[in-house]
Design an enzyme around this catalytic site. Structure first.
Site, PDB file in Angstrom:
ATOM      1  N   ARG A 147       4.404   0.773   9.909  1.00  0.00           N
ATOM      2  CA  ARG A 147       4.379   0.113  11.434  1.00  0.00           C
ATOM      3  C   ARG A 147       3.797   0.532  12.200  1.00  0.00           C
ATOM      4  NH1 ARG A 147       5.443  -3.416   8.361  1.00  0.00           N
ATOM      5  NH2 ARG A 147       7.226  -4.877   8.593  1.00  0.00           N
ATOM      6  N   ASP A 176      -3.143   0.800   8.139  1.00  0.00           N
ATOM      7  CA  ASP A 176      -3.015  -0.710   7.771  1.00  0.00           C
ATOM      8  C   ASP A 176      -2.252  -1.349   9.087  1.00  0.00           C
ATOM      9  OD1 ASP A 176      -3.094  -2.836   5.947  1.00  0.00           O
ATOM     10  OD2 ASP A 176      -1.146  -2.646   5.654  1.00  0.00           O
ATOM     11  N   GLU A 200      -0.919  -4.768  17.164  1.00  0.00           N
ATOM     12  CA  GLU A 200      -1.655  -5.611  16.371  1.00  0.00           C
ATOM     13  C   GLU A 200      -1.192  -7.103  16.285  1.00  0.00           C
ATOM     14  OE1 GLU A 200       0.002  -4.040  12.570  1.00  0.00           O
ATOM     15  OE2 GLU A 200       1.153  -5.760  12.244  1.00  0.00           O
ATOM     16  N   HIS A 208      -2.813  -5.005   8.202  1.00  0.00           N
ATOM     17  CA  HIS A 208      -1.784  -5.380   7.624  1.00  0.00           C
ATOM     18  C   HIS A 208      -2.020  -6.072   6.231  1.00  0.00           C
ATOM     19  CE1 HIS A 208       2.573  -5.231   9.331  1.00  0.00           C
ATOM     20  NE2 HIS A 208       2.600  -5.139   7.836  1.00  0.00           N
TER      21      HIS A 208
END
Ligand SMILES: NC(=O)c1ccc[n+]([C@@H]2O[C@H](COP(=O)([O-])OP(=O)(O)OC[C@H]3O[C@@H](n4cnc5c(N)ncnc54)[C@H](O)[C@@H]3O)[C@@H](O)[C@H]2O)c1
Length: 331
Positions: free
Chosen positions: A233, A257, A262, A294
């Site tokens: 996260r 990622d 985000e 993500h």
């Protein structure tokens, strides 16, 4: 039951439609669930939300007022859901407590290997018929010290792959995983792991206790040429501190990622308008940084499992059953 699914990706839609055909009525939206889009759910007893939904008190109040009874989140993480407010409003909340941890661990390794071997730069060069090796020097993973922060399901898979490469394993967690110990992992305190690891990969959940776990102090402890991978996260890493670390010429690779800001950005196309997030814009200018949006969970296997579990969560709600996926039970 009539289900409104938010944040449905193009590749995900046919899988969802197939899974629900003949069982439930399904309407798919590509927009994410938040305060602005919540009114669309009026009259739907079940809403299915995706990882970047903003299920704060305001959104939940709109859903409850519109007659929604179940929020079926299509992810493991639920840091985006105000569970106390959901309980107070009588909303049931379910998530998908597990699905292929391999999907995420493999993507974390894809990021680690890509930044280590400079694959993005190499691919850009060969596309222009520039076949020089300058600046592409990487390191063997064999013999590296790999630090795994969070040795649960995904951390264990990541460690298993590391062991396959012949890396030495360090781990940090509040609870030791015997399977990781069996792989030869040594558990240490976090500062020691950060100081000794050549590659640090994050696999703890985002909680108040883990928010900005990797802050300026943690980054300062890491080796100058270490690689950092975050597939868990975004909020685990203080991104401003990471940018400063990179500006100082430290860290040989960073694979992300996830990104703490985000929400509202990842899963959308901003290629024509650009972005106003200066931190992310700066981050992607560093040659040793690779950001994906993500997508670690995004394999056929994992998405199929998420959809199957979501369908079971809806059946459980209809039948008044609880399961390991229930975060807020039916009141
Ligand atoms: N990028 C993606 O697509 C994607 C997909 C799935 C999961 N994730 C993230 O990966 C994380 C890990 O998933 P998992 O399935 O391995 O979860 P898990 O519950 O199996 O493992 C989490 C581990 O973190 C440890 N932990 C919890 N709180 C801690 C704390 N305060 N300090 C230290 N350790 C702590 C737990 O003991 C556990 O071993 C999820 O929380 C989620 O945020 C990301």
């Amino acid at each position: 039951m009539e289900i409104l699914a938010y944040g449905v990706q193009t590749d995900e839609r046919p899988l969802l439609e197939r899974a629900f055909a003949g069982r439930h009525g399904l309407r798919c939206l590509d927009v994410f669930l938040n305060r602005d889009t919540a009114p669309l759910a009026a009259g739907y007893p079940v809403v299915s939300s995706s990882v970047n939904a903003v299920l704060d008190a305001g959104t939940l109040a709109v859903l409850a007022a519109g007659g929604t009874g179940l929020i079926a989140q299509r992810s493991t993480g639920f840091n985006n859901i105000d569970l106390d407010t959901a309980a107070r409003l009588g909303l049931t909340v379910a998530r998908v407590s597990h699905y292929s941890p391999y999907a995420v661990a493999e993507h974390a390794w894809a990021l680690a290997l890509a930044v280590n071997r400079r694959l993005t730069r190499a691919a850009n060069r060969t596309r222009e018929f520039d076949f020089r090796l300058d600046g592409l020097l990487g390191r063997d993973v064999h013999g590296m010290t790999v630090g795994v922060i969070g040795t649960g399901k995904i951390g264990e898979c990541f460690a298993r792959i590391a062991a396959g490469f012949g890396a030495d394993l360090l781990g940090w967690d509040i609870a030791e995983n015997p399977a990781c110990r069996a792989l030869g992992m040594t558990y240490t305190e976090l500062p020691e792991l950060l100081a000794r690891a050549d590659l640090v990969s994050l696999h703890v959940p985002l909680l108040p206790a883990t928010h900005h776990l990797i802050d300026a102090g943690a980054l300062a402890r890491m080796k100058d040429d270490a690689i950092l991978v975050n597939s868990s996260r975004g909020g685990l890493v203080d991104t401003a501190a990471l940018v400063e670390t990179l500006r100082a010429g430290r860290l040989s690779g960073v694979g992300l990622d996830v990104y703490e800001e985000e929400t509202g950005l990842f899963f959308t196309d901003r290629s024509t308008e650009g972005i106003t997030d200066d931190t992310l814009a700066r981050l992607v200018t560093f040659p040793q940084v690779l950001v994906t949006s993500h997508q670690a969970y995004f394999t056929r296997t994992a998405v199929g499992q998420i959809i199957d579990a979501t369908a079971r969560n809806i059946d459980d709600f209809a039948a008044g059953r609880r399961s390991e996926n229930t975060l807020v039970p039916r009141s």
